[in-house]
Design an enzyme around this catalytic site. Structure first.
Site, PDB file in Angstrom:
ATOM      1  N   ARG A  46       5.506   9.539 -13.440  1.00  6.36           N
ATOM      2  CA  ARG A  46       4.511   9.069 -12.476  1.00  6.36           C
ATOM      3  C   ARG A  46       4.717   7.588 -12.201  1.00  6.36           C
ATOM      4  O   ARG A  46       4.526   7.116 -11.083  1.00  6.36           O
ATOM      5  CB  ARG A  46       3.090   9.328 -12.994  1.00  6.36           C
ATOM      6  N   LYS A 195       7.360  12.379   9.007  1.00  4.56           N
ATOM      7  CA  LYS A 195       7.743  12.495  10.411  1.00  4.56           C
ATOM      8  C   LYS A 195       9.210  12.106  10.630  1.00  4.56           C
ATOM      9  O   LYS A 195      10.100  12.793  10.168  1.00  4.56           O
ATOM     10  CB  LYS A 195       6.778  11.650  11.251  1.00  4.56           C
TER      11      LYS A 195
END
Length: 379
Positions: A46, A195
């Protein structure tokens, strides 16, 4: 390095163990330590992951920034930025912006005491009138989603910098290939990596790029403490996608211009929103602060008929009706019911977002096929 070379090489080194030219997918949750606290720079996935580090360094280079920090989604990155502030702080945002950004601001962080004011920032002079002693950040998109309005980054930065107000630019629509907000005076750049950076509709991710060391440390702390981190497989996919960013974006731009020109002369189309058209109110600004005009556009049909707009969207054969944008395939979206449904109808209409607006993410297919698809769908 020039942009295309940076896209392929910046921040990326061959694997030191094997010489693999592609960054390995370090699919591990933890790292063995020689002794308590004695390790090779990695403790827990993490906090750090080599695949993620390579991507973060690559993104920083593409935006001409010093620090890149990745999150599990674009909204995860937005969430981290908003956590820099405290109750009573005010944030001014563009009134034409992604519905998810509006939702997290108004429905989540406003509940915790942050104040949000939405202003038409296509006219930078309106910003000064909106600033109060509590204003700590200005958030802009340019081009905006979905009306493709332009905001003058340099003009806004000239207002925010003397007042030590943070300027954040969501650069998702342009991508680093077309626009580098840090070079124009922005303090923080945010991307929905999902995107254009990923480019293949196969991963969800967000990123923040900036130069300030102290703010970068705070954002990295939030990344680790709150845990919205991307996995190594997703980081690998984005690293792969970025290697073709420059060639993909050029084709997106070329195709979108031809599609916009076709729609502009179509007898059933009333308005086309695309900064590459000379008729667009932000055309000159786009020429000044962007290298090309992007792959996104939106349009409205004459008569403003919702049933007719729905019929057109249901009739596409090459364009796929789906949320998101920036992939190699062409997509059609209905913002009022999909990406911007979380914005109240009266707010959408006040800002010029009609219920009949159709948004296109123009892909890299043969443009003749895209135009033929529009022809048969619109009729």
């Amino acid at each position: 390095m020039k942009f295309g070379t940076k896209a392929i090489h910046a921040g990326i080194e061959p694997d030191p163990t094997t010489g693999a030219i592609m960054t390995p997918i370090y699919q591990t949750s933890t790292y063995v330590q020689e002794s308590p606290g004695k390790h090779k720079g990695y403790e827990y996935a993490r906090t750090q992951n080599p695949t993620r580090n390579a991507l973060q360094n690559n993104l920083a280079a593409l935006e001409n920034g010093k620090h890149g920090i990745c999150y599990a989604s674009g909204l995860g990155a937005t969430d981290a930025i908003l956590k820099l502030f405290k109750p009573g702080d005010e944030i001014i945002a563009s009134n034409d912006l992604y519905g998810g950004t509006y939702r997290i601001m108004v429905r989540v962080f406003q509940e915790f005491g942050l104040k949000f004011t939405f202003v038409d920032l296509s006219d930078a002079s309106k910003l000064e009138a909106a600033i109060t002693p509590a204003t700590k950040m200005v958030w802009i998109e340019t081009p905006t989603n979905p009306l493709l309005r332009l905001v003058d980054i340099e003009a806004v930065a000239a207002i925010t910098k003397p007042r030590t107000i943070q300027l954040v630019v969501d650069n998702t629509f342009a991508s680093p290939y077309l626009q580098n907000p840090l070079d124009l005076g922005a303090d923080i750049v945010m991307h929905s990596v999902t995107k254009y950076l990923g480019g293949h509709s196969d991963t969800v991710m967000g990123a923040i790029i900036l130069n300030d060391d102290e703010t970068a440390q705070r954002l990295a702390f939030i990344q680790n403490a709150c845990g919205a981190v991307p996995g190594p497989q997703d980081c690998f996919l984005v690293l792969r996608g970025i290697k073709t960013l420059h060639v993909r974006m050029q084709r997106h731009c070329e195709n979108a211009m031809k599609v916009a020109q076709y729609l502009q002369q179509h007898p059933k189309v009333s308005q086309v929103h695309y900064p590459g058209l000379e008729s667009h109110i932000g055309h000159e600004l786009a020429k000044k602060q962007m290298r090309d005009f992007g792959g996104m556009l939106s349009f409205e049909l004459k008569g403003d008929s919702m049933p007719e707009a729905v019929r057109v969207m249901e009739s596409f054969q090459v364009f796929s009706l789906a949320e998101s944008l920036g992939g190699v395939e062409s997509l059609c979206t209905h913002p009022a019911s999909m990406t911007h449904a979380s914005i109240p109808k009266e707010e959408r209409h006040k800002n010029g977002l009609k219920d009949t607006l159709i948004r296109l993410s123009v892909g890299i297919e043969d443009v003749e096929d895209l135009i033929q698809d529009l022809e048969q769908a619109i009729g």
